[in-house]
Scaffold this active site. Sequence first.
Site, PDB file in Angstrom:
ATOM      1  N   GLY A  90      65.833 -97.006  36.004  1.00  0.00           N
ATOM      2  CA  GLY A  90      64.598 -96.553  35.806  1.00  0.00           C
ATOM      3  C   GLY A  90      64.409 -94.953  36.516  1.00  0.00           C
ATOM      4  CE  LYS A 127      69.457 -91.452  33.908  1.00  0.00           C
ATOM      5  NZ  LYS A 127      69.585 -90.970  35.403  1.00  0.00           N
TER       6      LYS A 127
END
Length: 333
Positions: free
Chosen positions: A136, A191
Site C-alpha cells: 500500500g 507503480k
Amino acid sequence: MKICVLGAGAWGTALAVNAGARHGVTLWARDAAQARHMNAARENARYLPGTSFPEKLSVQSGEAALAYAGADLVIIATPMAALRGQLHLLRDLKVPVAWLSKGVEPVVDVAQPFGLLAHEIRAQVAPDLMAGILSGPSFAQEVAQGRPTALVAASSHAQVRDLLVEAFHGPALRVYGNDDIVGVEVGGAVKNVLAIATGLCDGLALGLNARAALITRGLAEMTRFGVALGAKAETFMGLSGLGDLVLTATGDLSRNRKVGLLLAQGRTLAQAVDSLGHVAEGVYCARTVVQRARLLGIEMPIAEGVVALLDGTSSPAQALANLMGREPSAEPG
C-alpha cells in the site's frame, strides 16, 4: 503477539517500530555490526535516524532461525531479489509469513520465459507456507514517525490477513484485508515503473496536466496487466493500486520518481541509482514487467518507454516523443 521482521532496512525497521509499541518484536539484521549499533543506540541511524526504538523491540543478527523461533508472525523485509532465498529458508514454518517486497523477480530459469511475482515464487519454493503481502501507499519515514497511513494485507488465507491486521492496525496505521493477492502485488510492482516515468515528466518540466495524464494512463496499463494475470479490476482503484501509484509518482520521498528526475537532468542510470543509497525496485523490474506483458499480448506503452530509457536506447526527449506520437484511441482502455 511475538513478531519477527527479517531485514533491517528502512521499511522493515519502520514496521518493527510501529508494532513494537504493542507487541514483542525481533528485528533481524544481516550485518552483525549494524545490529550491535542499533541495539546500543536504540535507533537505525543508517536508514531512519532520529526514530527511537520502543522498549519491546530487540535487534538480532546471526542465524535467522534463532530470531524467528517462537514467533507468531514472520515478516520478510528484503528487496525482491532476496525473497526467493528467504522463502526457501522458511518453507517448513507453521506460522504465517508476509513479505513487504514489491516487484517482479528477474528470470531465473531459461525454461520459464518471464519473471515471477512474489506469490508465484512462494508457490514454487514454499507451497505449504501460509503467506501473504503487506502493501500500500507508504513511505517508511512517515510510518516510523507515526503519521497516518493505510495499508493492505493481502492473502488467500484469512488467518494471514487477520493476523496482519492484529499485528499492525493501530491509531496511526489502518490495515485493510484483501484476498486479491495478484492485484495487490501487480499494483506494488508496476507503480514503481510508472513512478520513473512520472519523475521524467516532472524533470522535463512538462507541467501538472502531463503528470495527471501520465498517472491516469499508467493506471490503465497497470489494470490491463493485472486483469490478464487474474486480478480483480477493482483492486487497482484501491490503496495498493491508485493509492500507491499516486504516492510513489508524486511524493518527494519516492526513490523511483527520483530516478526519473535524475535521468531527465542528464544523469546516467548508474549515476542515478548510486546517488539513492537505497534500492529503486522499478529499475530492476521494469524489463520483466514489459517482458511478461508482451507474452500476454498486453500493451504497456509507458512501461515500454521506461525500459527504452533505462536501456539507453531512448533519450528522455525521445521517450516523451514516442508516447505523445502514439495513435489516438478510445478511453477507457
